[in-house]
Scaffold this active site. Structure first.
Site, PDB file in Angstrom:
ATOM      1  N   ASP A  66     -10.312  -5.599  -2.667  1.00 25.88           N
ATOM      2  CA  ASP A  66      -9.631  -4.557  -1.883  1.00 25.88           C
ATOM      3  C   ASP A  66     -10.478  -3.282  -1.967  1.00 25.88           C
ATOM      4  O   ASP A  66     -10.687  -2.735  -3.061  1.00 25.88           O
ATOM      5  CB  ASP A  66      -8.253  -4.342  -2.511  1.00 25.88           C
ATOM      6  CG  ASP A  66      -7.393  -3.328  -1.788  1.00 25.88           C
ATOM      7  OD1 ASP A  66      -7.949  -2.422  -1.144  1.00 25.88           O
ATOM      8  OD2 ASP A  66      -6.163  -3.440  -1.897  1.00 25.88           O
ATOM      9  N   HIS A  75      -7.457  -5.993   1.255  1.00 26.71           N
ATOM     10  CA  HIS A  75      -6.243  -5.174   1.377  1.00 26.71           C
ATOM     11  C   HIS A  75      -5.336  -5.640   2.526  1.00 26.71           C
ATOM     12  O   HIS A  75      -4.251  -5.103   2.702  1.00 26.71           O
ATOM     13  CB  HIS A  75      -6.663  -3.715   1.629  1.00 26.71           C
ATOM     14  CG  HIS A  75      -5.589  -2.691   1.419  1.00 26.71           C
ATOM     15  ND1 HIS A  75      -5.017  -2.455   0.182  1.00 26.71           N
ATOM     16  CD2 HIS A  75      -4.982  -1.820   2.270  1.00 26.71           C
ATOM     17  CE1 HIS A  75      -4.114  -1.488   0.294  1.00 26.71           C
ATOM     18  NE2 HIS A  75      -4.065  -1.089   1.552  1.00 26.71           N
ATOM     19  N   SER A  82       0.837  -1.199   0.000  1.00 22.20           N
ATOM     20  CA  SER A  82       0.000   0.000   0.000  1.00 22.20           C
ATOM     21  C   SER A  82       0.877   1.257   0.000  1.00 22.20           C
ATOM     22  O   SER A  82       1.633   1.464  -0.942  1.00 22.20           O
ATOM     23  CB  SER A  82      -0.965  -0.054   1.184  1.00 22.20           C
ATOM     24  OG  SER A  82      -1.994   0.884   1.012  1.00 22.20           O
TER      25      SER A  82
HETATM   26  N1  LIG Z   1      -7.568   2.835   9.160  1.00 24.71           N
HETATM   27  C1  LIG Z   1      -7.944   2.528   7.802  1.00 24.71           C
HETATM   28  C2  LIG Z   1      -7.261   1.294   7.327  1.00 24.71           C
HETATM   29  C3  LIG Z   1      -5.771   1.413   7.341  1.00 24.71           C
HETATM   30  C4  LIG Z   1      -5.180   0.244   6.640  1.00 24.71           C
HETATM   31  O1  LIG Z   1      -5.866  -0.578   6.005  1.00 24.71           O
HETATM   32  N2  LIG Z   1      -3.894   0.147   6.721  1.00 24.71           N
HETATM   33  C5  LIG Z   1      -3.248  -0.926   6.027  1.00 24.71           C
HETATM   34  C6  LIG Z   1      -2.148  -0.345   5.183  1.00 24.71           C
HETATM   35  S1  LIG Z   1      -2.825   0.839   4.052  1.00 24.71           S
HETATM   36  C7  LIG Z   1      -2.647  -1.908   6.991  1.00 24.71           C
HETATM   37  O2  LIG Z   1      -1.750  -2.652   6.619  1.00 24.71           O
HETATM   38  N3  LIG Z   1      -3.109  -1.918   8.245  1.00 24.71           N
HETATM   39  C8  LIG Z   1      -2.561  -2.772   9.284  1.00 24.71           C
HETATM   40  C9  LIG Z   1      -3.162  -4.120   9.363  1.00 24.71           C
HETATM   41  O3  LIG Z   1      -3.991  -4.495   8.518  1.00 24.71           O
HETATM   42  O4  LIG Z   1      -2.774  -4.841  10.271  1.00 24.71           O
HETATM   43  C10 LIG Z   1      -9.430   2.344   7.684  1.00 24.71           C
HETATM   44  O5  LIG Z   1     -10.083   2.495   8.675  1.00 24.71           O
HETATM   45  O6  LIG Z   1      -9.910   2.053   6.582  1.00 24.71           O
END
Ligand SMILES: N[C@@H](CCC(=O)N[C@@H](CS)C(=O)NCC(=O)O)C(=O)O
Length: 289
Positions: free
Chosen positions: A232, A265, A153
């Site tokens: 995603d 994602h 990402s």
């Molecule tokens: N906080 C965001 C999502 C953030 C998110 O998806 N971050 C990804 C990278 S872009 C991630 O790897 N998060 C950590 C995880 O999934 O453990 C939301 O509420 O949609």
């Protein structure tokens, strides 16, 4: 803390190698920075191994990849070290830096900010390329001539752009669900406006699609691997892999862009295809067939 001194915070045996967490005083960032390293069993004094630098996405830190991606098993088998830095400075005390999950803390975008008040500490590109990698290849049994780069990402954006901006440092590159054209999506536009200023012409040097489009040859003749889930929720609005695909085609950069029905994602998607990514890098760094 001496800038060149690595403070070992923890160490655990893992698949015959060691999982370590470190902290050090970063001169580029001007603050303490944490990172994690996995050393496979093949890494011994006198036996330097290739290393992969992994850049994580928004809201992540130096732990996310090592605890969720399931990479150590394959790294141990192939003899690859893994390095995972944090995703931004922490404790810079920039007003509002913790108010957004997609800008500021946890969202450094792997570039050097040019705009006040971010420019003082938000220097992730120089931190990684001019400080952390040289420090680690000096301090640990890692081969500075065989470093691969990958990420997810925002970290996929980091992997593609740093690979294109620092082709002398990185021999192989891959990404999971990367932000491929940040100048053309809300996450990128917000970050670039804040870190680089409102003039979009300054953004192109940090946009993977623009960087690839400006090349005259193929920067990674061994090929770039990208995996993208079709379930995603960020694909349509933020990631734009088709734009990077077109840019690669235009300069004849070999790209394997795999689109997977049903995958979202998150790290279950990443873990599913981790073996393929480590083997993609091993083929180029170890002449592994
Ligand atoms: N906080 C965001 C999502 C953030 C998110 O998806 N971050 C990804 C990278 S872009 C991630 O790897 N998060 C950590 C995880 O999934 O453990 C939301 O509420 O949609």
């Amino acid at each position: 803390m001496n800038p060149t001194q690595l403070e070992l915070l923890s160490e655990q045996a893992c698949f015959g190698g060691v999982q370590r967490y470190y902290q050090h005083a970063s001169t580029e960032i001007g603050l303490p920075m944490k990172f994690s390293v996995y050393l496979p069993p093949q890494a011994q004094p006198g036996a330097r191994v290739p290393a992969l630098l992994y850049l994580a996405g928004l809201t992540c830190n130096e732990e996310t990849f090592m605890t969720k991606a399931g990479a150590q098993r394959w790294a141990a088998e192939l003899g690859l070290a893994l390095i995972a830095p944090d995703t931004s400075p922490r404790g810079a005390a920039v007003p509002g830096e913790t108010e957004n999950w997609d800008f500021g803390v946890g969202a450094g975008f792997y570039l050097d900010a040019s705009q006040a008040p971010w420019a003082t500490h938000y220097r992730m590109e120089s931190y990684l390329t001019a400080e952390l990698l040289p420090l680690l290849t000096r301090s640990l049994p890692l081969d500075a001539g065989r470093i691969g780069l990958f990420g997810h990402s925002m970290g996929g954006h980091g992997a593609l752009t740093l690979a294109l901006r620092h082709g002398d440092l990185f021999k192989s590159v891959s990404a999971f669900a990367p932000i491929c054209a940040p100048s053309q999506c809300p996450w990128g536009q917000k970050a670039f406006t804040g870190y680089l200023g409102a003039d979009p012409s300054t953004w192109q040097a940090h946009d993977a699609t623009a960087l690839m489009g400006g090349r005259s040859g193929t920067p990674y003749p061994g090929g770039i691997l990208i995996d993208q889930g079709l379930a995603d929720k960020f694909l349509a609005g933020q990631l734009h892999p088709h734009l990077f695909e077109a840019a690669c085609a235009a300069v004849r950069q070999p790209l394997t862009l795999r689109r997977h029905a049903g995958y979202d994602h998150g790290y279950y998607f990443i873990a599913t295809f981790m073996e393929d990514h480590l083997k993609h890098h091993a083929r180029q760094l170890l002449a592994w067939a």
